[in-house]
Design a protein around this motif. Structure first.
Motif, PDB file in Angstrom:
ATOM      1  N   VAL A  48       0.702  -1.223  -0.023  1.00 50.63           N
ATOM      2  CA  VAL A  48      -0.284   0.003   0.098  1.00 50.63           C
ATOM      3  C   VAL A  48       0.691   1.173   0.113  1.00 50.63           C
ATOM      4  O   VAL A  48       1.647   1.369   1.010  1.00 50.63           O
ATOM      5  N   PRO A  49       0.575   2.282  -0.995  1.00 50.57           N
ATOM      6  CA  PRO A  49       1.446   3.425  -1.011  1.00 50.57           C
ATOM      7  C   PRO A  49       1.215   4.184  -0.012  1.00 50.57           C
ATOM      8  O   PRO A  49       0.100   4.259   0.480  1.00 50.57           O
ATOM      9  N   VAL A  50       2.247   4.931   0.432  1.00 52.59           N
ATOM     10  CA  VAL A  50       1.795   6.007   1.517  1.00 52.59           C
ATOM     11  C   VAL A  50       1.468   7.076   1.078  1.00 52.59           C
ATOM     12  O   VAL A  50       1.778   7.408  -0.083  1.00 52.59           O
ATOM     13  N   GLU A  51       0.817   8.052   1.719  1.00 50.91           N
ATOM     14  CA  GLU A  51       0.579   9.477   1.267  1.00 50.91           C
ATOM     15  C   GLU A  51       1.017  10.355   2.148  1.00 50.91           C
ATOM     16  O   GLU A  51       1.357  10.381   3.320  1.00 50.91           O
ATOM     17  N   LEU A  65      -2.199  11.046  12.423  1.00 59.92           N
ATOM     18  CA  LEU A  65      -3.312  11.610  11.531  1.00 59.92           C
ATOM     19  C   LEU A  65      -3.078  12.785  10.996  1.00 59.92           C
ATOM     20  O   LEU A  65      -2.837  13.967  11.726  1.00 59.92           O
ATOM     21  N   VAL A  66      -2.953  12.723   9.768  1.00 56.03           N
ATOM     22  CA  VAL A  66      -2.186  14.014   9.100  1.00 56.03           C
ATOM     23  C   VAL A  66      -2.987  14.541   8.024  1.00 56.03           C
ATOM     24  O   VAL A  66      -3.402  15.688   7.735  1.00 56.03           O
ATOM     25  N   SER A  67      -3.664  13.776   6.935  1.00 58.29           N
ATOM     26  CA  SER A  67      -3.873  14.645   5.569  1.00 58.29           C
ATOM     27  C   SER A  67      -5.401  14.147   5.569  1.00 58.29           C
ATOM     28  O   SER A  67      -6.011  13.366   5.688  1.00 58.29           O
ATOM     29  N   PRO A  68      -6.070  15.476   4.881  1.00 55.67           N
ATOM     30  CA  PRO A  68      -7.491  15.289   4.702  1.00 55.67           C
ATOM     31  C   PRO A  68      -7.954  14.360   3.294  1.00 55.67           C
ATOM     32  O   PRO A  68      -9.122  14.234   3.204  1.00 55.67           O
ATOM     33  N   ASP A  69      -6.958  14.259   2.579  1.00 52.88           N
ATOM     34  CA  ASP A  69      -7.339  13.397   1.358  1.00 52.88           C
ATOM     35  C   ASP A  69      -6.842  12.048   1.216  1.00 52.88           C
ATOM     36  O   ASP A  69      -6.580  11.299   0.197  1.00 52.88           O
ATOM     37  N   GLY A  70      -6.479  11.160   2.412  1.00 55.38           N
ATOM     38  CA  GLY A  70      -5.884  10.012   2.309  1.00 55.38           C
ATOM     39  C   GLY A  70      -6.932   8.908   2.798  1.00 55.38           C
ATOM     40  O   GLY A  70      -6.626   7.759   3.017  1.00 55.38           O
ATOM     41  N   GLY A  71      -8.259   8.726   2.439  1.00 53.61           N
ATOM     42  CA  GLY A  71      -9.124   8.084   2.969  1.00 53.61           C
ATOM     43  C   GLY A  71      -8.843   6.653   2.028  1.00 53.61           C
ATOM     44  O   GLY A  71      -9.136   5.583   2.823  1.00 53.61           O
ATOM     45  N   ASN A  72      -8.543   6.699   0.803  1.00 55.16           N
ATOM     46  CA  ASN A  72      -8.480   5.494   0.087  1.00 55.16           C
ATOM     47  C   ASN A  72      -7.528   4.620   0.560  1.00 55.16           C
ATOM     48  O   ASN A  72      -7.886   3.356   0.433  1.00 55.16           O
ATOM     49  N   ARG A  73      -6.263   5.069   0.888  1.00 48.12           N
ATOM     50  CA  ARG A  73      -5.316   4.058   1.307  1.00 48.12           C
ATOM     51  C   ARG A  73      -5.656   3.490   2.713  1.00 48.12           C
ATOM     52  O   ARG A  73      -5.384   2.160   2.910  1.00 48.12           O
ATOM     53  N   ASN A 122      -0.006   7.728   5.965  1.00 50.24           N
ATOM     54  CA  ASN A 122       1.313   8.297   5.866  1.00 50.24           C
ATOM     55  C   ASN A 122       2.435   7.420   6.319  1.00 50.24           C
ATOM     56  O   ASN A 122       2.348   6.301   6.566  1.00 50.24           O
ATOM     57  N   GLU A 123       3.769   7.850   5.928  1.00 48.07           N
ATOM     58  CA  GLU A 123       5.040   6.910   6.291  1.00 48.07           C
ATOM     59  C   GLU A 123       4.995   6.529   7.622  1.00 48.07           C
ATOM     60  O   GLU A 123       5.331   5.284   7.946  1.00 48.07           O
TER      61      GLU A 123
END
Length: 266
Positions: A48-51, A65-73, A122-123
């Protein structure tokens, strides 16, 4: 029973010890299934790629918990978990919990929040998850090893205790009033030998329970390996229960033989 002697109750040694062996076979199968599921889950997580968070989005909570657009991962991680760890054959029967409940129980609260309420895979989140999976696999490997150790111990105890039970069965059929004093004394001595074997099994068992507790793999709620492995049986310590029953039978037979010896004239 001959000579109108009261019947000596013999324990269901084979039935109880076989039931214990069946519990161990089931436990090993389940632990092995879970270990393989964790291995597969780990492999899928690695793919699974990180975002990265959007510009200006700061970490919150535990930093995962960081990004508002990472739900798919995160959805990919959830799908991988549900299709592996939560899909072992016994999952519904043994656990029957939800994804949030499962990851909290399997890993930890912080990681469970990151996976179920996070905004980005994320990483840092990926490293934390892979580390937690490694710990979970290690726990399952320890469990499989403990089951194998217990199976060997149970098999050894079963061999000894079954042989004792069979010999007690033979002695219980003796017509003591027809035997000579010397023969009765020989039976009494043999009962002492069998009692000593029971004590050896008991002492060895106590040592093994202590060593397993010292190994540190048992859950805090389980006082020892017997309670952990045999919680679905009628008795928590099948080996010790059989030993206690056999010792009781030995005492009854010894009393019967010694009573006959007091009236023996030959």
């Amino acid at each position: 029973m001959s000579d109108a002697e009261p019947e000596t109750r013999l324990p269901e040694t084979e039935r109880l010890l076989e039931a214990a062996a069946a519990e161990l076979r089931r436990e090993r199968r389940r632990a092995s299934d879970e270990l393989e599921a964790l291995r597969t889950f780990e492999s899928r997580v690695r793919s699974v790629p990180v975002e990265e968070p959007s510009h200006g989005t700061a970490p919150r909570g535990n930093g995962l918990l960081v990004s508002p657009d990472g739900g798919n991962r995160l959805a990919d991680v959830r799908a991988a978990y549900e299709e592996t760890v939560m899909s072992v054959p016994h999952y519904a029967e043994e656990y029957g919990d939800t994804y949030p409940e499962s990851v909290r129980e399997e890993f930890n609260d912080h990681l469970a929040v990151a996976l179920t309420e996070g905004e980005c895979f994320n990483e840092r989140c990926k490293r934390a998850l892979l580390s937690a999976v490694a710990d979970a696999k290690s726990g399952r490997r320890s469990l499989v090893g403990a089951v194998d150790t217990e199976r060997e111990s149970l098999a050894e105890a079963t061999e000894t205790l079954t042989a004792i039970a069979e010999e007690l069965e033979e002695i219980s059929t003796v017509s003591v009033r027809r035997e000579s004093f010397g023969q009765l004394d020989a039976y009494r001595n043999r009962l002492g030998v069998l009692e000593g074997k029971c004590e050896t099994v008991s002492d060895r068992r106590q040592t093994e329970l202590f060593e397993q507790r010292r190994s540190g793999w048992l859950p805090a709620r389980a006082p020892d390996i017997a309670h952990y492995f045999y919680q679905d049986l009628d008795v928590a310590h099948p080996v010790m229960s059989v030993v206690a029953d056999l010792v009781e039978v030995i005492a009854a037979l010894r009393a019967r033989i010694e009573r006959a010896m007091t009236f023996c004239h030959a």
